[in-house]
Design a protein around this motif. Sequence first.
Motif, short mmCIF file in Angstrom:
data_model
loop_
_atom_site.label_atom_id
_atom_site.label_comp_id
_atom_site.label_asym_id
_atom_site.label_seq_id
_atom_site.Cartn_x
_atom_site.Cartn_y
_atom_site.Cartn_z
N GLU A 59 0.86 -1.18 0.00
CA GLU A 59 0.00 0.00 0.00
C GLU A 59 0.90 1.24 0.00
OE1 GLU A 59 -2.24 -0.63 3.56
OE2 GLU A 59 -3.43 -2.24 2.66
N ASP A 60 0.31 2.38 -0.28
CA ASP A 60 1.07 3.63 -0.34
C ASP A 60 1.92 3.86 0.91
OD1 ASP A 60 -0.24 3.97 -2.74
OD2 ASP A 60 -1.14 5.90 -2.22
N ALA A 82 4.95 3.87 -8.14
CA ALA A 82 4.42 3.61 -9.48
C ALA A 82 3.98 2.16 -9.62
CB ALA A 82 5.46 3.97 -10.54
N VAL A 83 4.76 1.23 -9.07
CA VAL A 83 4.39 -0.19 -9.13
C VAL A 83 3.13 -0.44 -8.30
CG1 VAL A 83 5.11 -2.55 -8.54
CG2 VAL A 83 6.73 -0.97 -9.62
N ILE A 84 3.07 0.14 -7.11
CA ILE A 84 1.91 -0.05 -6.24
C ILE A 84 0.64 0.45 -6.91
CG2 ILE A 84 0.83 0.73 -4.09
CD1 ILE A 84 3.65 0.67 -2.82
N ARG A 85 0.72 1.57 -7.59
CA ARG A 85 -0.47 2.21 -8.16
C ARG A 85 -0.82 1.75 -9.57
NH1 ARG A 85 0.14 8.42 -5.92
NH2 ARG A 85 -0.29 7.90 -3.74
N SER A 86 0.05 0.99 -10.22
CA SER A 86 -0.22 0.54 -11.57
C SER A 86 -1.33 -0.51 -11.59
CB SER A 86 1.05 -0.06 -12.19
OG SER A 86 0.74 -0.68 -13.42
N LEU A 126 2.84 -5.18 -6.02
CA LEU A 126 4.08 -5.29 -5.26
C LEU A 126 3.74 -6.17 -4.07
CD1 LEU A 126 7.02 -4.65 -5.10
CD2 LEU A 126 6.47 -2.50 -3.97
N LEU A 127 4.08 -7.44 -4.22
CA LEU A 127 3.77 -8.43 -3.20
C LEU A 127 4.71 -8.21 -2.02
CD1 LEU A 127 1.85 -10.85 -2.88
CD2 LEU A 127 3.68 -12.29 -3.80
#
Length: 179
Positions: A14-15, A57-61, A66-67
């Motif tokens: 998460e963010d 960017a990976v989290i929000r894509s 992003l495990l």
Amino acid sequence: MDTATTGLTFRDAEDNDVDLLVALIESAYRGDASRAGWTTEADILEGQRIDSEGVLAVIRSSDSRLLTVERDDTVVACCQLEHRGDHAYFGMFAVSPALQGGGLGKVIIAEAERQARETWGVTEMHMTVISVREDLIAWYERRGYRRTGRTSPFPYGDERFGVPQRDDLCFELLVKPLA
């Protein structure tokens, strides 16, 4: 299963995980802290491995996850999964240096492959590895990944990816069929 791989939980980042994940990834690959584990790139690259913007960017894509891997409410590892049509891309893999070598990485990559198959129905996992990282490539080969001989250039001059200490770096594509 030994104690290094028991009691794990997997969740999407998460963010509010960004700073912790940047610190984890940096600790696994760069600087003196990375030398506690075997995945260090400190001898071939200096500077940063990833920045907050890259992780966010990976989290929000919409095509990526992003495990994040936790044990006892502490983040101990992470990896990126990105849906790319008939295959998934595996990247940003980091295990806390203090826990490397105990089987945790094998468990995480197997779970990532399972989730990619089940979530997206993909038939292959792709990744890129710096071609001079022979020990790391050999580790992936033991997990069923195969070298393709296909390479892409290292982003020399873009310090977001580090400061190369040699002039022969490139990325090699590794591929594994997912049953």
